[in-house]
Design a protein around this motif. Structure first.
Motif, PDB file in Angstrom:
ATOM      1  N   ASP A   1      23.501  54.074  32.089  1.00 57.73           N
ATOM      2  CA  ASP A   1      21.985  54.001  31.354  1.00 57.73           C
ATOM      3  C   ASP A   1      22.015  54.381  30.129  1.00 57.73           C
ATOM      4  OD1 ASP A   1      21.299  54.887  34.194  1.00 57.73           O
ATOM      5  OD2 ASP A   1      20.946  56.835  34.358  1.00 57.73           O
ATOM      6  N   TRP A   2      22.686  54.498  29.557  1.00 57.75           N
ATOM      7  CA  TRP A   2      22.505  55.655  28.422  1.00 57.75           C
ATOM      8  C   TRP A   2      22.991  53.119  27.489  1.00 57.75           C
ATOM      9  CZ3 TRP A   2      27.101  55.202  23.983  1.00 57.75           C
ATOM     10  CH2 TRP A   2      27.315  55.535  23.255  1.00 57.75           C
TER      11      TRP A   2
ATOM     12  N   GLU B   1      19.125  56.100  28.236  1.00 56.49           N
ATOM     13  CA  GLU B   1      19.042  56.867  28.234  1.00 56.49           C
ATOM     14  C   GLU B   1      19.231  57.024  26.935  1.00 56.49           C
ATOM     15  OE1 GLU B   1      19.215  60.403  28.274  1.00 56.49           O
ATOM     16  OE2 GLU B   1      19.225  59.585  30.352  1.00 56.49           O
ATOM     17  N   LYS B   2      18.412  58.664  26.082  1.00 58.01           N
ATOM     18  CA  LYS B   2      18.474  57.771  24.968  1.00 58.01           C
ATOM     19  C   LYS B   2      19.698  58.441  23.893  1.00 58.01           C
ATOM     20  CE  LYS B   2      15.296  55.581  23.900  1.00 58.01           C
ATOM     21  NZ  LYS B   2      15.099  54.780  25.100  1.00 58.01           N
ATOM     22  N   GLU B   3      20.387  59.867  24.644  1.00 54.93           N
ATOM     23  CA  GLU B   3      21.499  60.315  24.417  1.00 54.93           C
ATOM     24  C   GLU B   3      22.626  60.367  24.753  1.00 54.93           C
ATOM     25  OE1 GLU B   3      22.042  63.168  21.996  1.00 54.93           O
ATOM     26  OE2 GLU B   3      19.867  62.417  21.617  1.00 54.93           O
ATOM     27  N   PRO B   4      23.792  59.524  23.619  1.00 54.22           N
ATOM     28  CA  PRO B   4      25.159  59.230  24.258  1.00 54.22           C
ATOM     29  C   PRO B   4      25.955  59.992  25.386  1.00 54.22           C
ATOM     30  CG  PRO B   4      25.274  59.979  22.117  1.00 54.22           C
ATOM     31  CD  PRO B   4      23.620  59.977  22.406  1.00 54.22           C
TER      32      PRO B   4
END
Ligand code: ADP
Ligand code: MG
Ligand code: MG
Ligand code: MG
Ligand code: MG
Length: 636
Positions: free
Chosen positions: A84-85, A90-93
């Motif tokens: 997702d990253w 998804e923004k956060e690793p």
């Protein structure tokens, strides 16, 4: 896993015809990387650990355990945040990255991003490891557990798998484990089968059995199906492959199914990487002995504490000619070691290096060496690569034979990543911001994350000390090999001595040139046999010891008290393991078996003992049980 779309893996009969093609382009790819990256400087230290786990299914009613072959379903869930990253959803690793391993019952976790250079980062390691374990459990069924034992004690015994399968697969042809135990990605069954085909027989692993009072002597293993007649290799066991008084194993899974604790560092530049590679090489066997955690194989107590030789034999693809059993005819070289072994040569051009330290007759591909030299690579690095390239590529995907050598490192990595040595020198991937890295690969995974963090942090701090004090650990490399064998021995920490350099403070001028005093050259390079206690904690009027050296380094830095306390607890664990005040994992597990009420003093680690032992390991890891003899008063 992007790897799944790689295409058609070639049978050895076909793959061998492309070996030179892969090597030729592998060297081109290496040269591209080298030429673009040799002057690269990176600012700060980055590093990361890898922890491998086995997935075990508990049946608390029946008090039995089975290895769960569901790692791939579990990994699908674990890898989702990363996907997702990468997809920008998804923004956060992700906090952790997850990878498959050789065994279909294994998972590997690393931090989501490498750690940085600060002391705070060091304190975050244990937290991240604990988080990883929680994530793993959240992705599994409630009766499954991610256990960081080096190996499953009864791997290769009947009825140990979930779901269960008969050991009759064509890839490994093992008499003990089925092919379903192997990672299903085409690469792994192919690797397994091609090792056997290239070698001309099944792999042959024999670890000495621990003779307890009721163990028959000689010990002829009654659990080996001596007369099985399913594959042509079945007769090998009775024709000498299975040694008396040994635990015999016949498949790659017994080795590559073991779990390791590995640490990768990014160096500031290629020279620092090469220096760290050399300085850590003599440390590798010492850390294996200190981290020893694998005294049980295929349901028996072994007379060794560590895994390395099992893995080494489990992937030994050398032909009989290469092993020196027949005169050279089809093969090119006699090769002294398996692809999985301790390193054969030093790599650095540091002024403290002396050619006498390289006292192993290095086997290397002369043509490749010359090609590298002609392309501007120095002698030591050219030999290093030309040594890795004496091996054949074992898995070749037909569709990937022709790639752009300026953009890909696939062919280089094909050989690099199947040379599994105590140290690995990792060049930057093409077109990436990653620098030159060095991997420290000898350590055994520990039961708890406190221990795993302690060993990881210890190695990181040792590298800082080596660099900032300019330490010199060079000894003849044949002595490092000797230490590697010593490190396997039962209770090596307590009873054995290891070769180590006496004077680690070699003087250097400001230009970095060493200035040995000509009168005392012998003295300056002397080494001696020392106990691990002496090497780690110091010797009176001699070597100051790793831990005291690290403390004096820490004293010279600005570090808050809380952080220092945490680091001190890690150093203290290592120090007490070395002095014998605390047990190694191997000693603890061995004692657990030997004092178990169901143990019959016959070396057999039964289903019942295995259930209790694996359960105990899981409880220790989760902080539900605290064995003082293993962990001291530290809270895991
Ligand atoms: P391999 O399996 O090839 O040894 P992995 O990719 O599984 O390598 O992980 C190696 C470790 O290196 C991980 O802990 C990761 O966090 C760490 N790492 C990643 N990038 C860097 C970097 N630039 N420098 C140092 N370590 C890194
Ligand atoms: Mg990895
Ligand atoms: Mg791994
Ligand atoms: Mg790996
Ligand atoms: Mg690794």
């Amino acid at each position: 896993m992007g790897l799944l779309s790689l295409g058609t893996p070639l049978h050895w009969n076909e793959a061998k015809d492309y070996a030179d093609h892969v090597r030729k382009h592998g060297i081109e790819q290496f040269l591209h990387i080298y030429n673009y990256q040799k002057d690269r400087q990176t600012q700060c230290l980055l590093w990361g650990d890898e922890i491998e786990y086995i997935v075990v299914k508990f049946n608390d009613e029946e008090k039995t355990t089975k290895l769960s072959l569901r790692a791939f379903d579990i990994l699908e869930k674990l890898e989702k945040p990363e996907h997702d990253w990468l997809a920008g959803i998804e923004k956060e690793p992700p906090a952790a990255l997850w990878r498959p391993e050789y065994g279909r019952y294994m998972i590997e976790g690393t931090p989501g991003l490498p750690y940085g250079a600060t002391f705070r980062d060091l304190v975050g390691v244990e937290e991240n490891m604990k988080l990883r374990r929680k994530m793993a459990h959240a992705a599994m069924d409630p009766d499954e557990h991610a256990v960081s034992l080096v190996n499953y004690p009864r791997l290769g015994c009947p009825n140990q798998l979930y779901p269960d399968h008969e050991p009759n697969g064509p890839a490994c042809q093992s008499m003990f484990v089925p092919d379903q135990i192997i990672n299903p990605h085409a690469r792994f069954p192919t690797l397994t089968a091609n090792i056997r085909r290239r070698r001309g027989s099944k792999v042959q692993i024999n670890m000495p059995i621990f003779h307890d009072v009721n163990t028959p002597k000689p010990f002829i293993d009654p659990t080996i199906p001596w007369d099985r007649d399913l594959f042509k290799h079945d007769k090998e066991a009775k024709e000498g492959a299975a040694l008396p008084d040994h635990i015999y194993m016949d498949a790659m899974a017994f080795g590559m199914g073991c779990c390791c604790l590995q640490i990768t560092f990014q160096a500031c530049n290629i020279d620092e990487g090469r220096r760290l590679y050399d300085q850590l090489a003599p440390v590798a066997p010492l850390m294996m002995a200190l981290s020893a955690n694998s005294p049980i194989y295929r349901g028996y107590l072994a007379d060794v504490d560590a895994r390395w030789n099992v893995i080494s034999a489990s992937v030994d693809d050398r032909t009989p000619e290469e092993r020196g059993l027949k005169p050279l005819n089809d093969s090119k070289y006699v090769i002294n070691k398996s692809r999985y072994d301790s390193i054969d040569s030093y790599l650095s051009n540091d002024p403290t290096y002396k050619s006498k330290y390289d006292d192993i007759d290095l086997v290397y591909d002369k043509d490749i060496y010359q090609k590298l030299r002609d392309s501007g690579v120095d002698d030591k690095l050219a030999k290093h690569v030309a040594h890795l390239f004496i091996r054949d590529p074992l898995v070749i995907f037909k569709e990937l034979l022709n790639v752009d050598d300026s953009q890909s490192s696939d062919h280089f990595e094909n050989l690099q990543s199947t040379n599994w040595q105590t140290m690995r020198f990792k060049p930057p991937p093409p077109n990436s911001s990653i620098g030159w890295r060095v991997e420290f690969r000898s350590m055994e995974v520990q039961i708890s994350d406190f221990e795993n963090a302690a060993y990881s942090v210890f190695i990181v701090l040792l590298t800082r000390v080596i660099l900032s004090f300019g330490l010199n650990f060079y000894i003849p490399i044949s002595k490092v090999d000797a230490n590697m064998q010593t490190a396997h021995k039962r209770d090596a920490v307590l009873n054995e001595k290891f070769y180590f350099r006496k004077n680690v403070f070699t003087s250097r001028t400001s230009t970095g040139n060493a200035q040995p005093n000509p009168e005392s050259v012998e003295d300056e390079d002397a080494y001696e046999l020392m106990t691990l206690n002496e090497i780690v904690n110091g010797k009176e009027n001699g070597f100051p010891g790793f831990v005291p050296l690290i403390h004096s380094y820490l004293n010279s830095t600005n570090i808050d008290i809380e952080t220092r306390c945490k680091l001190s607890s890690y150093l203290s664990l290592i120090s007490k393991r070395a002095s014998g005040e605390l047990m190694t994992g191997a000693a603890y597990l061995r004692q657990f078996v030997q004092t178990h009420p169901a143990y019959k003093k016959d070396s057999v680690v039964s289903d019942e003992i295995t259930y209790d032992l694996v359960k105990r390991a899981d409880q220790i890891a989760k902080g539900e049980y605290h064995p003082k003899e293993l962990l001291g008063n530290f809270t895991a």
